[in-house]
Motif scaffolding. Structure first.
Motif, PDB file in Angstrom:
ATOM      1  N   GLY A 126       1.434  -3.384  -2.938  1.00  0.00           N
ATOM      2  CA  GLY A 126       1.897  -2.237  -3.354  1.00  0.00           C
ATOM      3  C   GLY A 126       0.827  -1.093  -3.801  1.00  0.00           C
ATOM      4  O   GLY A 126      -0.325  -1.260  -3.576  1.00  0.00           O
ATOM      5  N   ASP A 130       3.698   1.329  -8.119  1.00  0.00           N
ATOM      6  CA  ASP A 130       4.947   0.820  -7.155  1.00  0.00           C
ATOM      7  C   ASP A 130       4.645  -0.769  -6.718  1.00  0.00           C
ATOM      8  O   ASP A 130       4.282  -0.681  -5.569  1.00  0.00           O
ATOM      9  N   LEU A 132       4.550  -4.084  -5.143  1.00  0.00           N
ATOM     10  CA  LEU A 132       5.387  -4.794  -4.129  1.00  0.00           C
ATOM     11  C   LEU A 132       4.622  -5.994  -3.677  1.00  0.00           C
ATOM     12  O   LEU A 132       3.639  -6.454  -3.420  1.00  0.00           O
ATOM     13  N   GLU A 134       5.236  -9.289  -0.919  1.00  0.00           N
ATOM     14  CA  GLU A 134       5.798  -9.792   0.248  1.00  0.00           C
ATOM     15  C   GLU A 134       5.475 -11.188   0.463  1.00  0.00           C
ATOM     16  O   GLU A 134       6.536 -11.914   1.400  1.00  0.00           O
TER      17      GLU A 134
END
Length: 281
Positions: A126, A130, A132, A134
């Motif tokens: 990300g 923010d 992120l 995966e």
């Protein structure tokens, strides 16, 4: 109860701490059940310290996020959220989080120990504001997955100040293992490689005046003992030289060292073992 406690450092030349009330969320103390594992991190890059806390249980989530909506000196955590990977809560038992930029892209990645004895790295795909996650990969040393086969707690640092990230790992034995980062090949073992078996035991801990150790060797090897402070600064050394196989009792003069926690590092050929030691006065 699995609460998260806060000890405030007082403004003085030495390290003096004072216990504060347990950290609260929405006005109530954090309760993780058992074995809370807090990590302070600026999760959303707003300059405020946030909290990511691991716990024993994995369901509904093993890792919780608390965003600070107060100030640096007066944190306020109004909400509880879970840390996600591929849109789902990360569900691992005995989760122990740390954060570091593991791939040099300027973003903080999640380094996570758990009950399976491996160290998972979740790449932040990300942004700094923010994060992120995966997917994840297990960290390797010397071409093989690091695996202690039981709960591990990793801490990322630059132990030897060479500009590459290193990893300290604590496990159920009470020992601390060091994995050194290398610019060309990544992480190599600082405590598990080599053909010899070396056991290190501090026979008096806490210690005062003299540090007594017991080293068990199955082969003849060159031994060096060194004491480092929590910032990685070398405090003193002992070089007994080449020792034969068997059990050896050694002692170090630590009468000139200040009170506090230090790391005893035993280097035996290619093997390096680390034990935390508390020095009392």
């Amino acid at each position: 109860m699995g609460s998260v406690n806060y000890f405030r450092r007082l403004a003085s030349g030495n390290i003096f701490l004072i216990g504060e009330s347990p950290v609260k969320v929405a006005g109530r103390p954090i309760e993780m059940g058992n074995n809370s594992a807090p990590c302070v991190i600026d999760w959303n890059n707003d300059g405020l310290p946030d909290l990511v806390v691991g716990r024993v249980e994995a369901v509904p989530a093993g890792l919780y996020l608390y965003i600070n909506e107060g100030s640096p000196s007066d944190p306020v955590f109004p909400l509880t959220d879970s840390v996600l990977c591929a849109g789902e809560p990360i569900q691992v038992y005995y989760s122990y989080p740390d954060f570091a930029d593991m791939n040099g892209d300027g973003l903080l990645d999640l380094v996570l120990g758990s009950s399976n004895g491996k160290i998972a790295c979740y790449e932040n795909v990300g942004t700094a504001d923010d994060p992120l996650f995966e997917s994840f990969e297990y960290l390797e040393a010397d071409g093989e997955e690091i695996n202690f086969y039981s709960s591990v707690r990793p801490s990322v640092c630059d132990w030897n100040e060479d500009g590459y990230l290193d990893i300290l790992v604590g496990n159920y034995t009470g020992q601390i293992f060091l994995f050194l980062g290398d610019g060309g090949t990544g992480i190599f073992s600082g405590g598990l490689s080599g053909d010899s078996e070396v056991l290190l035991h501090v026979t008096g801990n806490p210690a005062s005046g003299t540090l007594y150790t017991e080293i068990t060797l199955d082969n003849q090897v060159d031994i060096r003992l060194a004491v480092y402070d929590l910032h990685g600064r070398l405090l003193c050394t002992l070089n007994p030289g080449v020792l034969s196989s068997g059990i050896h009792s050694l002692k170090m003069d630590i009468s000139g060292l200040p009170q506090g926690t230090v790391f005893l590092v035993c280097t035996a050929g290619d093997i390096r073992l680390i034990e935390p030691v508390v020095i009392l006065r």
